[in-house]
Design a protein around this motif. Structure first.
Motif, PDB file in Angstrom:
ATOM      1  N   SER B  93      24.780  64.062  46.280  1.00 61.64           N
ATOM      2  CA  SER B  93      23.816  65.561  45.644  1.00 61.64           C
ATOM      3  C   SER B  93      23.578  65.960  44.667  1.00 61.64           C
ATOM      4  CB  SER B  93      25.589  66.089  45.294  1.00 61.64           C
ATOM      5  OG  SER B  93      26.806  65.960  46.495  1.00 61.64           O
ATOM      6  N   CYS B  95      21.999  69.476  42.325  1.00 59.74           N
ATOM      7  CA  CYS B  95      21.515  70.881  42.031  1.00 59.74           C
ATOM      8  C   CYS B  95      20.673  71.596  42.948  1.00 59.74           C
ATOM      9  CB  CYS B  95      20.937  70.821  40.349  1.00 59.74           C
ATOM     10  SG  CYS B  95      22.598  70.356  39.647  1.00 59.74           S
ATOM     11  N   CYS B  96      19.806  70.239  42.955  1.00 58.74           N
ATOM     12  CA  CYS B  96      18.310  71.401  44.114  1.00 58.74           C
ATOM     13  C   CYS B  96      18.023  69.722  45.037  1.00 58.74           C
ATOM     14  CB  CYS B  96      16.921  71.269  43.085  1.00 58.74           C
ATOM     15  SG  CYS B  96      16.170  72.345  43.952  1.00 58.74           S
ATOM     16  N   LYS B 110      24.001  69.895  48.078  1.00 63.00           N
ATOM     17  CA  LYS B 110      24.436  70.859  46.938  1.00 63.00           C
ATOM     18  C   LYS B 110      25.620  71.215  46.018  1.00 63.00           C
ATOM     19  CE  LYS B 110      23.611  75.175  45.037  1.00 63.00           C
ATOM     20  NZ  LYS B 110      21.510  75.021  44.112  1.00 63.00           N
ATOM     21  N   SER B 112      28.037  71.473  43.720  1.00 70.07           N
ATOM     22  CA  SER B 112      28.510  72.969  43.733  1.00 70.07           C
ATOM     23  C   SER B 112      29.470  72.286  42.024  1.00 70.07           C
ATOM     24  CB  SER B 112      29.414  73.111  44.689  1.00 70.07           C
ATOM     25  OG  SER B 112      28.262  73.623  46.068  1.00 70.07           O
TER      26      SER B 112
END
Lengths: 19, 126
Positions: B93, B95-96, B110, B112
């Motif tokens: 995973s 951030c972008c 993503k 989170s």
């Protein structure tokens, strides 16, 4: 083909042990 | 030149587990990290919960604040937005995730707030 150790992929987020 | 991620996040990279088994980076599972840490003797897996994700002045970067380990020690790290973390039970995973997939072909979710990432500490540091 390069082989990388598993622990390269995980960040060390060690709490600072400065005590 | 723009900073970039290390090569082992590229899809197809060969990763050696602590028991010697070879796996592709995209095939790694939570158990692989846990078992490898158990075998290693020196390294301990910590649960690091994402508490905040903020923008950074550096290009393509973010500042992630984690609560690390059972004592929930606050640790902030600045990373490239495409930097993948391994979330327990979920996998890679960032951030972008679009950028991670574009640059490394590595399928990503993503990252989170509330996600619990695998991190490492050294055993017996005292």
């Amino acid at each position: 083909v390069p082989v990388f150790p598993w622990h390269s992929l995980v960040p060390f987020l060690a709490p600072t042990q400065s005590d | 030149p723009a900073p970039s991620l290390p090569p082992y996040f590229m899809k197809g990279s060969i990763i050696q587990l602590a028991d010697g088994e070879l796996k592709r980076v995209e095939d790694l599972r939570t158990e692989d990290f846990i078992q490898s840490a158990e075998i290693s003797g020196e390294l301990k897996i910590d649960s690091s919960t994402v508490e905040r994700i903020d923008g950074s002045p550096a290009p393509n970067s973010a500042i992630i604040q984690f609560a690390v380990g059972e004592h929930r020690v606050q640790v902030s790290v600045e990373v490239l937005v495409e930097y993948p973390f391994f979330v327990f039970g979920q996998g890679w995973s960032s951030c972008c995730p679009d950028r991670t997939t574009q640059l490394f072909e590595l399928s990503c979710a993503k990252l989170s707030v509330g996600d619990v990432c695998i991190s490492l500490t050294l055993k017996n540091l005292k």
